[in-house]
Write a protein that holds these residues in place. Structure first.
Motif, mmCIF file in Angstrom:
data_model
loop_
_atom_site.group_PDB
_atom_site.id
_atom_site.type_symbol
_atom_site.label_atom_id
_atom_site.label_comp_id
_atom_site.label_asym_id
_atom_site.label_seq_id
_atom_site.Cartn_x
_atom_site.Cartn_y
_atom_site.Cartn_z
ATOM 1 N N ASN A 80 0.822 -1.209 0.000
ATOM 2 C CA ASN A 80 0.000 0.000 0.000
ATOM 3 C C ASN A 80 0.858 1.262 0.000
ATOM 4 O O ASN A 80 0.568 2.229 -0.705
ATOM 5 C CB ASN A 80 -0.899 0.020 1.236
ATOM 6 C CG ASN A 80 -2.245 -0.610 0.943
ATOM 7 O OD1 ASN A 80 -2.512 -1.020 -0.184
ATOM 8 N ND2 ASN A 80 -3.084 -0.679 1.970
ATOM 9 N N ALA A 83 2.260 1.896 -3.312
ATOM 10 C CA ALA A 83 1.233 2.464 -4.187
ATOM 11 C C ALA A 83 1.078 3.957 -3.927
ATOM 12 O O ALA A 83 0.925 4.759 -4.855
ATOM 13 C CB ALA A 83 -0.092 1.740 -3.980
ATOM 14 N N ILE A 84 1.139 4.322 -2.647
ATOM 15 C CA ILE A 84 0.980 5.744 -2.304
ATOM 16 C C ILE A 84 2.153 6.556 -2.851
ATOM 17 O O ILE A 84 1.962 7.653 -3.385
ATOM 18 C CB ILE A 84 0.840 5.910 -0.775
ATOM 19 C CG1 ILE A 84 -0.510 5.328 -0.324
ATOM 20 C CG2 ILE A 84 0.958 7.375 -0.369
ATOM 21 C CD1 ILE A 84 -0.664 5.217 1.183
ATOM 22 N N ARG A 86 3.991 5.791 -5.509
ATOM 23 C CA ARG A 86 3.793 5.862 -6.965
ATOM 24 C C ARG A 86 2.747 6.907 -7.310
ATOM 25 O O ARG A 86 2.843 7.612 -8.299
ATOM 26 C CB ARG A 86 3.324 4.500 -7.510
ATOM 27 C CG ARG A 86 4.407 3.452 -7.587
ATOM 28 C CD ARG A 86 3.960 2.287 -8.460
ATOM 29 N NE ARG A 86 2.808 1.558 -7.924
ATOM 30 C CZ ARG A 86 2.921 0.467 -7.171
ATOM 31 N NH1 ARG A 86 4.107 -0.017 -6.881
ATOM 32 N NH2 ARG A 86 1.847 -0.142 -6.725
ATOM 33 N N ASN A 87 1.748 6.987 -6.457
ATOM 34 C CA ASN A 87 0.635 7.879 -6.737
ATOM 35 C C ASN A 87 0.960 9.342 -6.451
ATOM 36 O O ASN A 87 0.638 10.227 -7.234
ATOM 37 C CB ASN A 87 -0.580 7.437 -5.920
ATOM 38 C CG ASN A 87 -1.834 8.209 -6.288
ATOM 39 O OD1 ASN A 87 -2.482 8.802 -5.443
ATOM 40 N ND2 ASN A 87 -2.151 8.208 -7.578
ATOM 41 N N ASN A 98 1.755 2.913 -22.223
ATOM 42 C CA ASN A 98 0.867 2.270 -21.254
ATOM 43 C C ASN A 98 -0.364 3.102 -20.944
ATOM 44 O O ASN A 98 -0.679 3.388 -19.797
ATOM 45 C CB ASN A 98 1.617 1.975 -19.954
ATOM 46 C CG ASN A 98 2.375 0.665 -20.034
ATOM 47 O OD1 ASN A 98 1.975 -0.237 -20.764
ATOM 48 N ND2 ASN A 98 3.478 0.587 -19.328
ATOM 49 N N LEU A 99 -1.101 3.444 -21.990
ATOM 50 C CA LEU A 99 -2.393 4.105 -21.781
ATOM 51 C C LEU A 99 -3.478 3.032 -21.721
ATOM 52 O O LEU A 99 -3.322 1.956 -22.297
ATOM 53 C CB LEU A 99 -2.687 5.061 -22.936
ATOM 54 C CG LEU A 99 -1.675 6.188 -23.127
ATOM 55 C CD1 LEU A 99 -2.069 7.042 -24.327
ATOM 56 C CD2 LEU A 99 -1.576 7.052 -21.873
ATOM 57 N N LEU A 100 -4.563 3.318 -21.006
ATOM 58 C CA LEU A 100 -5.695 2.397 -20.974
ATOM 59 C C LEU A 100 -6.420 2.461 -22.307
ATOM 60 O O LEU A 100 -6.760 3.543 -22.782
ATOM 61 C CB LEU A 100 -6.673 2.771 -19.854
ATOM 62 C CG LEU A 100 -6.239 2.503 -18.428
ATOM 63 C CD1 LEU A 100 -7.399 2.801 -17.479
ATOM 64 C CD2 LEU A 100 -5.798 1.065 -18.250
ATOM 65 N N THR A 103 -10.275 4.226 -23.436
ATOM 66 C CA THR A 103 -10.466 5.191 -22.363
ATOM 67 C C THR A 103 -9.913 6.508 -22.886
ATOM 68 O O THR A 103 -8.804 6.528 -23.413
ATOM 69 C CB THR A 103 -9.703 4.738 -21.110
ATOM 70 O OG1 THR A 103 -10.116 3.412 -20.770
ATOM 71 C CG2 THR A 103 -9.962 5.651 -19.935
ATOM 72 N N GLU A 107 -9.587 10.804 -19.424
ATOM 73 C CA GLU A 107 -9.746 9.830 -18.340
ATOM 74 C C GLU A 107 -8.430 9.120 -18.030
ATOM 75 O O GLU A 107 -8.174 8.760 -16.880
ATOM 76 C CB GLU A 107 -10.834 8.826 -18.698
ATOM 77 C CG GLU A 107 -12.213 9.417 -18.502
ATOM 78 C CD GLU A 107 -13.311 8.473 -18.932
ATOM 79 O OE1 GLU A 107 -14.116 8.098 -18.076
ATOM 80 O OE2 GLU A 107 -13.351 8.111 -20.128
ATOM 81 N N LEU A 111 -6.461 9.314 -14.205
ATOM 82 C CA LEU A 111 -6.275 8.078 -13.446
ATOM 83 C C LEU A 111 -5.524 8.240 -12.115
ATOM 84 O O LEU A 111 -6.009 7.786 -11.072
ATOM 85 C CB LEU A 111 -5.566 7.049 -14.343
ATOM 86 C CG LEU A 111 -5.978 5.595 -14.164
ATOM 87 C CD1 LEU A 111 -7.485 5.420 -14.222
ATOM 88 C CD2 LEU A 111 -5.306 4.744 -15.238
ATOM 89 N N PRO A 112 -4.343 8.905 -12.105
ATOM 90 C CA PRO A 112 -3.641 9.042 -10.816
ATOM 91 C C PRO A 112 -4.473 9.816 -9.792
ATOM 92 O O PRO A 112 -4.456 9.485 -8.602
ATOM 93 C CB PRO A 112 -2.378 9.826 -11.172
ATOM 94 C CG PRO A 112 -2.202 9.609 -12.634
ATOM 95 C CD PRO A 112 -3.573 9.479 -13.206
ATOM 96 N N LEU A 114 -7.713 9.843 -9.630
ATOM 97 C CA LEU A 114 -8.784 8.947 -9.204
ATOM 98 C C LEU A 114 -8.343 8.179 -7.956
ATOM 99 O O LEU A 114 -9.072 8.089 -6.973
ATOM 100 C CB LEU A 114 -9.068 7.968 -10.343
ATOM 101 C CG LEU A 114 -10.310 7.107 -10.262
ATOM 102 C CD1 LEU A 114 -11.547 7.977 -10.306
ATOM 103 C CD2 LEU A 114 -10.330 6.130 -11.441
ATOM 104 N N TYR A 115 -7.091 7.656 -8.024
ATOM 105 C CA TYR A 115 -6.617 6.861 -6.898
ATOM 106 C C TYR A 115 -6.092 7.731 -5.760
ATOM 107 O O TYR A 115 -5.811 7.243 -4.683
ATOM 108 C CB TYR A 115 -5.561 5.855 -7.371
ATOM 109 C CG TYR A 115 -6.178 4.819 -8.269
ATOM 110 C CD1 TYR A 115 -7.118 3.932 -7.758
ATOM 111 C CD2 TYR A 115 -5.883 4.766 -9.629
ATOM 112 C CE1 TYR A 115 -7.735 3.006 -8.571
ATOM 113 C CE2 TYR A 115 -6.488 3.829 -10.456
ATOM 114 C CZ TYR A 115 -7.420 2.951 -9.919
ATOM 115 O OH TYR A 115 -8.031 2.039 -10.722
ATOM 116 N N ARG A 123 -10.702 16.595 -10.768
ATOM 117 C CA ARG A 123 -9.944 15.693 -11.640
ATOM 118 C C ARG A 123 -10.004 16.166 -13.075
ATOM 119 O O ARG A 123 -8.998 16.273 -13.763
ATOM 120 C CB ARG A 123 -10.561 14.279 -11.592
ATOM 121 C CG ARG A 123 -10.225 13.453 -10.401
ATOM 122 C CD ARG A 123 -10.371 11.976 -10.714
ATOM 123 N NE ARG A 123 -11.658 11.579 -11.284
ATOM 124 C CZ ARG A 123 -12.664 11.064 -10.567
ATOM 125 N NH1 ARG A 123 -12.548 10.931 -9.270
ATOM 126 N NH2 ARG A 123 -13.784 10.689 -11.159
#
Ligand SMILES: Nc1ncnc2c1ncn2[C@@H]1O[C@H](COP(=O)(O)OP(=O)(O)OP(=O)(O)O)[C@@H](O)[C@H]1O
Ligand SMILES: [Mg+2]
Lengths: 251, 407
Positions: A80, A83-84, A86-87, A98-100, A103, A107, A111-112, A114-115, A123
Motif C-alpha cells: 500500500n 502504491a501511495i 507511486r501515486n 501504457n495508456l488504458l 479510455t 480519463e 487516473l492518478p 482517481l486513486y 480531476r
C-alpha cells in the motif's frame, strides 16, 4: 547539497532469470540524485536504463542493493505504501506509453487523481490543464487508438504530471515526437525543473535531448560508466539557463 | 474512488461485451426467475387451498365407502357399496360429536330445460347438506324436510347449471327434466368455485335424497356413495371421526385386525394432503433455483477470471499510477456484483412474467411479493460478491511490473 537525496541507490542490482543463463540487467549501480536535479540517462539499447527506472519508480524490486527515496528505504514499504509513493511522489512516463485502451485521453490523465481520491470535477479540471500543457487541449475525449504515437506519448506525459509529482521519471519521453514537439516537451520539463523544483530523471537516446539536462549518466551492460555534465560538443535542442551559465564559466 | 465512479466503470466494461455479459448472467436470471415464480405460485396455491378448504364448510367430515388410498383423498368415490342408509341413520343416532349428517349420492346426467341441455352432476341429499357444506342459496329456497317426506320433485341449481340453462333469466319456478323426470326449480345456490381437487363445485343440481333414491338410484337405492357430517365444533372433529369409525366398524362386524371398509376424513387431513402437493412443487422449484444460482455464480466467476486475465495490462497500468491492491479488488468485485445484479433484475422481471403466464394458462392465483423480489435481487448480489471475490483477489494480488509486461 546537504539535503537527503531524492534518490539514493546503493549497489542496486537486478538479475533476470529468464532462460538458462541469468541476465544481469543492472550490475551494482550506485547513484544519488539530489532534489532539483535534471538527469539524463543514456546508454545503448539493453544497457539497463528501463530496468533502473522501473526500480526507482517502485514498479519492480531489486535483486539486491538498497534504494532510498527521500531517505526512506523502500524495502521497508508495504504494498500500500509503495502504491501511495507511486501515486503521490512519482510521475512515470513509460517507454511504451501504457495508456488504458478504450479510455479517453482525459480519463487516462485523470487516473492518478482517481486513486488519490480527488473529486470528479477537480480531476477533470486538472486533466484538462495537463493535456493543454502538452498541446492536446483539443483532443480531450479522443481514445488512444484515435491518437498518433506522438500524441499518445504526450498523453502519457500529461498523466505523469497531473499529480504534480516531486519526481518525474520519463523513459524516452520524446522518442516518438518530431523535433518541434520535442522542444515543446523539453521546455515544459525545464520549466517544471527550474520553477517548480521538480526532480527529473529522463532516459533518452538523443544527444540533443540529453544535452538539455544538468547531468548525464551513462549505462553500459548494466554498469554505470559515466556521470557528469553533458559534454560541451552536444548541442541542446533548446536553450537552457544552466547551459549558458556553464558556457560563460568555461569562457 | 466513489461508488458512483466504480459503478460507471463497471457498467462501461460490461457494455463493451454485452453478449458475454448476457450469457454470463443467464444462470442468475433462471435462478432468480425460478425463485420469483416459485414464491408467486406457492403463495397463490396456499391461498387457493385455504379458500377451497374453507369452501367445503366448517367442521366438515366426509365419509366414503371402500378403503382409502394413501393420499387420504379420493376423487369420485362411491364405487364401493359398503355403507348404506341404515349406517347413516345409526351414525345420526349414536354419534354425539356430530350435529348433522347427510348422505350425498350423485351421478352424471343430462339436464334439459326447454331446448337448452347441459351435462352435469345430480346430487341427492337432505336439507342438512346446506348447513354441513355451509352452502346457502342465492335466490329462491333450499329444499325442505317436507320435500323429502313427500318426495317432491324440486331441485336447487348450482350457479353454473343455472347460467348454462337459463342465461340471465330467473330460473325459479321454471321446469327442468332430469332422466325424463320433470323437476321444479326452487332455488339457485351461491357460487362456490373450485374444490380442492379442481372441479367446478357449481356444476351440480341438488334434489331431495328421497327422490334420488326413488327415481335416480336404480337398484342401488340403499347404498351410500358419500356422506357429509358436521362436527359439533372444530375441536370435536377428531373425536367425531373416531366415534363414527367405531360405530361403523361395529355395524360392519370388522375384526380387530381388519382394515376399515370405509374412510372418514376431516378437513385437517384434506388440507394436509393438498399442502403436500404444493410443498413438493415448491421444493422442486426451490431446487431448480438453488442449482441455477450456483451455476450462475460459477459462470460469473469464470467470466471474471477471463476478464482479469484479459485486462492484466490494465491492472498493471492502474497499479503503476497508484492503485492499491484494495482499489483493484473493489473494482472487480463491483463489476461482478453489477453483473449478477443485472441478472437478478432480469430474473425478477422474467419470473414475474412466467408467473403471470402460468396463472393465465392454468387459472392458478399467483401472488407477486415485492419483498421476495427484493430478497431475490439481494441474493443475486450476494452471489456476485461470493463468486466474484476470488477472481478479484487474483487481480489485486498481481505484481505491477509483471502485469505491465503481460502480453
Ligand atoms: N523481464 C525481463 N526478463 C528477462 N530479461 C529482461 C527483462 N527485462 C529486461 N531484460 C533484459 O535486461 C536487459 C536490460 O533491459 P532494459 O529494458 O533495462 O534495457 P534498456 O536500456 O531500457 O533498453 P532500450 O533502450 O532498448 O529500452 C536487457 O538485456 C533485457 O533483455
Ligand atoms: Mg528501455
Amino acid at each position: 547539497m546537504s539535503d537527503t537525496p531524492v534518490i539514493d541507490a546503493v549497489a542496486l542490482r537486478k538479475v533476470y532469470a529468464a532462460g538458462d543463463t541469468p541476465v544481469v540487467a543492472l550490475a551494482d549501480v550506485t547513484l544519488q540524485v539530489q532534489k532539483g536535479e535534471f538527469v539524463a540517462v543514456v546508454g545503448a539499447s539493453g544497457s539497463g536504463k528501463s530496468t533502473f527506472m522501473n526500480l526507482i519508480g517502485l514498479l519492480d524490486r531489486p535483486t539486491s542493493g538498497v534504494l532510498r527515496l527521500d531517505g526512506v528505504d523502500v524495502a521497508r514499504l508495504t504494498g500500500n505504501q509503495r502504491a501511495i509513493v507511486r501515486n503521490h511522489k512519482v510521475g512515470f512516463v513509460f517507454q511504451g506509453f501504457n495508456l488504458l485502451r478504450r479510455t479517453s485521453a482525459r480519463e487516462n490523465v485523470e487516473l492518478p487523481l482517481l486513486y488519490a481520491g480527488v473529486p470528479a470535477r477537480a480531476r477533470e479540471e486538472a486533466a484538462r490543464l495537463a493535456l493543454t500543457q502538452v498541446g492536446l487541449g483539443d483532443r480531450l475525449e479522443h481514445m488512444p487508438n484515435q491518437l498518433s504515437g506522438g500524441q499518445q506519448q504526450r498523453v502519457a506525459i500529461a498523466r505523469a504530471l497531473v499529480n504534480q509529482p516531486a519526481l518525474l521519471l520519463a523513459d524516452e519521453p520524446t522518442g516518438n515526437l518530431d523535433s518541434a514537439t520535442t522542444r515543446e516537451i523539453l521546455k515544459l520539463f525545464v520549466d517544471l525543473n527550474l520553477h517548480h523544483g521538480i526532480t527529473i530523471v529522463m532516459v533518452t537516446h538523443e544527444s540533443d535531448v540529453a544535452a538539455v539536462s544538468r547531468r548525464v549518466v551513462q549505462f553500459k551492460d548494466g554498469h554505470l560508466v559515466l556521470d557528469g555534465p553533458p559534454p560541451p560538443e552536444w548541442t541542446p535542442a533548446i536553450g537552457v539557463p544552466w547551459r549558458q551559465a556553464a558556457k560563460v564559466e568555461a569562457a | 474512488m466513489s461508488i458512483f465512479t466504480l459503478l460507471r466503470l463497471a457498467f462501461r466494461v460490461i457494455a463493451r461485451n454485452k453478449a458475454r455479459a448476457m450469457l454470463t448472467v443467464l444462470g442468475i436470471v433462471i435462478g432468480v426467475a425460478a425463485v420469483i415464480a416459485m414464491v408467486a405460485l406457492g403463495t397463490g396455491a396456499q391461498q387457493n387451498i385455504a379458500k377451497q378448504i374453507a369452501s367445503l364448510g366448517s367442521n366438515l367430515i366426509i365419509l366414503i365407502p371402500g378403503t382409502t388410498n394413501v393420499a387420504g383423498v379420493r376423487g369420485g368415490g362411491g364405487s364401493s357399496t359398503t355403507v348404506d342408509v341404515d349406517d347413516i341413520d345409526a351414525l345420526r343416532r349414536e354419534v354425539k360429536s356430530i350435529s348433522l349428517i347427510t348422505p350425498a349420492n350423485r351421478q352424471q346426467v343430462q339436464i334439459v330445460a326447454g331446448d337448452a341441455n347441459w351435462g352435469t352432476t345430480v346430487q341427492g341429499t337432505t336439507p342438512a347438506f346446506y348447513t354441513v357444506r355451509d352452502w346457502p342459496v342465492e335466490t329462491g329456497a333450499q329444499h325442505s324436510e317436507l320435500d323429502e317426506a313427500s318426495q317432491n320433485k324440486v331441485c336447487v341449481l348450482g350457479k353454473t347449471v343455472a347460467t348454462q340453462l337459463f342465461g340471465t333469466d330467473d330460473p325459479i319456478d321454471k321446469w327442468v327434466r332430469i332422466k325424463k323426470v320433470p323437476f321444479r326449480v326452487i332455488g339457485v345456490l351461491l357460487a362456490k368455485g373450485q374444490s380442492p381437487m379442481g372441479t367446478d363445485q357449481d356444476d351440480a343440481v341438488i334434489i331431495p335424497f328421497s327422490v334420488y333414491r326413488q327415481r335416480m338410484a336404480g337398484t342401488q337405492r340403499d347404498q351410500i356413495q358419500a356422506a357429509y357430517a358436521a362436527a359439533i365444533d372444530a375441536n370435536s372433529a377428531q373425536a367425531a371421526v373416531d366415534e363414527m369409525t367405531a360405530v361403523l366398524r361395529q355395524r360392519h362386524h370388522l375384526r380387530e385386525s381388519a382394515e376399515d371398509d370405509f374412510s372418514i376424513r376431516n378437513l385437517a387431513d384434506i388440507a394436509a394432503a393438498s399442502r403436500e402437493v404444493s410443498d413438493s412443487m415448491t421444493l422442486l422449484l426451490g431446487s431448480i433455483a438453488g442449482v441455477s444460482l450456483l451455476v450462475g455464480g460459477i459462470g460469473i466467476m469464470n467470466t471474471m477470471l477471463v476478464s482479469v486475465t484479459e485486462r492484466t495490462r490494465e491492472i498493471g497500468i492502474r497499479m503503476a499510477v497508484g492503485a492499491k491492491a484494495r482499489d483493484i479488488l473493489v473494482q472487480f468485485l463491483v463489476e461482478a456484483v453489477v453483473l449478477s445484479a443485472i441478472g437478478g433484475a432480469i430474473g425478477v422481471l422474467f419470473g414475474w412474467w412466467v408467473a403471470r403466464l402460468l396463472s393465465d394458462a392454468t387459472g392458478w392465483v399467483t401472488v407477486f411479493d415485492p419483498a421476495v423480489a427484493a430478497l431475490a435481487f439481494a441474493v443475486s448480489g450476494a452471489v456476485g460478491v461470493f463468486f466474484g471475490f476470488w477472481p478479484a483477489r487474483r487481480a489485486a494480488q498481481l505484481d505491477p511490473i509483471d502485469a505491465l509486461r503481460y502480453e
